[in-house]
Design an enzyme around this catalytic site. Structure first.
Site, PDB file in Angstrom:
ATOM      1  N   GLU A  17      -5.633  -4.941  10.511  1.00  0.00           N
ATOM      2  CA  GLU A  17      -4.627  -3.897  10.713  1.00  0.00           C
ATOM      3  C   GLU A  17      -4.934  -3.148  12.007  1.00  0.00           C
ATOM      4  OE1 GLU A  17      -2.631  -2.637   6.776  1.00  0.00           O
ATOM      5  OE2 GLU A  17      -4.421  -1.437   7.024  1.00  0.00           O
ATOM      6  N   HIS A  48      -9.758   1.071   4.877  1.00  0.00           N
ATOM      7  CA  HIS A  48      -8.484   1.334   5.571  1.00  0.00           C
ATOM      8  C   HIS A  48      -8.739   2.305   6.726  1.00  0.00           C
ATOM      9  CE1 HIS A  48      -4.435   2.691   6.424  1.00  0.00           C
ATOM     10  NE2 HIS A  48      -4.013   1.591   5.822  1.00  0.00           N
ATOM     11  N   ASN A  92       0.862  -1.189   0.000  1.00  0.00           N
ATOM     12  CA  ASN A  92       0.000   0.000   0.000  1.00  0.00           C
ATOM     13  C   ASN A  92       0.895   1.236   0.000  1.00  0.00           C
ATOM     14  OD1 ASN A  92      -1.829   2.032   0.497  1.00  0.00           O
ATOM     15  ND2 ASN A  92      -2.347   1.361   2.586  1.00  0.00           N
ATOM     16  N   GLU A 113      -7.134   4.773   7.778  1.00  0.00           N
ATOM     17  CA  GLU A 113      -6.944   6.195   7.443  1.00  0.00           C
ATOM     18  C   GLU A 113      -8.182   6.760   6.764  1.00  0.00           C
ATOM     19  OE1 GLU A 113      -3.184   5.719   5.401  1.00  0.00           O
ATOM     20  OE2 GLU A 113      -2.288   5.158   7.315  1.00  0.00           O
ATOM     21  N   SER A 117       3.076  -1.925  10.549  1.00  0.00           N
ATOM     22  CA  SER A 117       4.519  -1.975  10.823  1.00  0.00           C
ATOM     23  C   SER A 117       5.135  -3.342  10.558  1.00  0.00           C
ATOM     24  CB  SER A 117       4.810  -1.509  12.254  1.00  0.00           C
ATOM     25  OG  SER A 117       4.401  -0.165  12.416  1.00  0.00           O
ATOM     26  N   GLY A 148       1.967   2.361  10.866  1.00  0.00           N
ATOM     27  CA  GLY A 148       2.921   3.463  10.744  1.00  0.00           C
ATOM     28  C   GLY A 148       3.567   3.883  12.058  1.00  0.00           C
ATOM     29  N   LYS A 201       0.126   4.261  -0.393  1.00  0.00           N
ATOM     30  CA  LYS A 201      -0.536   5.479   0.144  1.00  0.00           C
ATOM     31  C   LYS A 201      -0.277   6.664  -0.792  1.00  0.00           C
ATOM     32  CE  LYS A 201      -0.341   3.400   4.675  1.00  0.00           C
ATOM     33  NZ  LYS A 201      -0.355   3.534   6.121  1.00  0.00           N
TER      34      LYS A 201
HETATM   35  P1  PGA Z   1       2.512   0.376   7.740  1.00  0.00           P
HETATM   36  O1  PGA Z   1       1.076   0.585   7.017  1.00  0.00           O
HETATM   37  O2  PGA Z   1       3.087  -0.908   7.200  1.00  0.00           O
HETATM   38  O3  PGA Z   1       3.319   1.581   7.328  1.00  0.00           O
HETATM   39  O4  PGA Z   1       2.261   0.312   9.204  1.00  0.00           O
HETATM   40  C1  PGA Z   1       0.226  -0.485   6.760  1.00  0.00           C
HETATM   41  C2  PGA Z   1      -1.055   0.035   6.148  1.00  0.00           C
HETATM   42  O5  PGA Z   1      -1.482   1.133   6.507  1.00  0.00           O
HETATM   43  O6  PGA Z   1      -1.664  -0.633   5.300  1.00  0.00           O
END
Ligand code: PGA
Length: 253
Positions: A169, A97, A9, A99, A215, A175, A11
């Protein structure tokens, strides 16, 4: 046996030039992708058409989008529909997601509409669920995940369920560098599979892929992917550099 899936992903990162360079680096490594592993790249939507063309004959690398609208067309300035994504070669779309839920106010109801529309136009969906740290600290995480599942999957017909990939997640891990431990991941993935079993029966629950995201990186991927109910990962930060993403992909072996 379920195959492993590693999805990157990206982003809202990288110019067209940078994204194309990273994609080319990944393509060079195609032959080293472990057997029985599928790779999905989820770049910003602008780059989908070009990337999808480059892998149109590949059985192991597919392209997807990070979001779509719940309607196919209309007066929705700035939005992109699942049908449009499909028409430029996207095979997958992330929906739900965290976000999108927190920064763009997407509710379970909106997410459910998006999923229903996406599968109606034959786009595969990576449906994300995950609890916040507060919810986990209050010991409400299982109930919370169950309700996200039930609400998000409302009215999804049994015969369309093969279009759905689930991604657990935990919001506290996205993140943050704070990964779920393999035990925490396995415990929740097992719970999710059991919930799908109760909703959709044995066969669907055994076949559905449940990815871990939050992460996940070259240092922890192998341990996470070895868990019985973890079928791969949805990778954010570590998918933005060829070296780390390739190392995560290799961890499925
Ligand atoms: P990350 O993000 O690996 O940077 O924690 C995962 C995601 O948001 O899909």
């Amino acid at each position: 046996m379920r195959k492993k899936i590693v999805a990157g992903n990206w982003k809202m990162n990288m110019s067209c030039h940078e994204a194309t360079a990273l994609f080319s680096q990944l393509l060079e490594f195609t032959e080293e992708i472990p057997e029985n592993t599928q790779v999905i790249i989820l770049p910003p939507s602008l780059y989908i058409k070009d990337f999808a063309k480059k892998v149109s004959s590949s059985k192991i690398i597919s392209i997807g989008a990070q979001n779509c609208h719940s309607e196919n067309e209309g007066a929705f300035t700035g939005e992109i529909s699942a049908e449009m994504l499909k028409s430029v070669g996207a095979a997958y779309c992330i929906i739900g997601h965290s976000e999108r839920r927190t920064l763009f106010g997407e509710t379970d109801e909106i997410i459910n509409k998006k999923i229903l529309n996406a599968i109606a136009v034959s786009l595969n969906v990576i449906f994300c669920i995950g609890e916040t740290e507060d919810i986990r600290n209050n010991n409400d995480h299982f109930e919370f995940i169950k309700s996200q599942l039930i609400n998000g999957l409302k009215n999804i017909p049994f015969d369309r369920f093969s279009k759905i990939i689930l991604a657990y997640e935990p919001v506290w891990a996205i993140g943050t560098g704070k990964t779920a431990s393999p035990d925490q991941a396995q415990e929740m993935h097992h719970f999710i599979r059991k919930a799908i079993h109760d909703l959709y029966g044995h066969e669907i629950s055994e076949n559905v892929h449940i990815l871990y995201g939050g992460s996940c990186n070259p240092d922890n991927a192998k341990q996470l992917f070895s868990c019985a109910d973890v079928d791969g990962g949805l990778i954010g930060g570590a998918s933005l550099k060829a070296q780390s993403f390739i190392a995560v992909i290799k961890a499925t072996n």
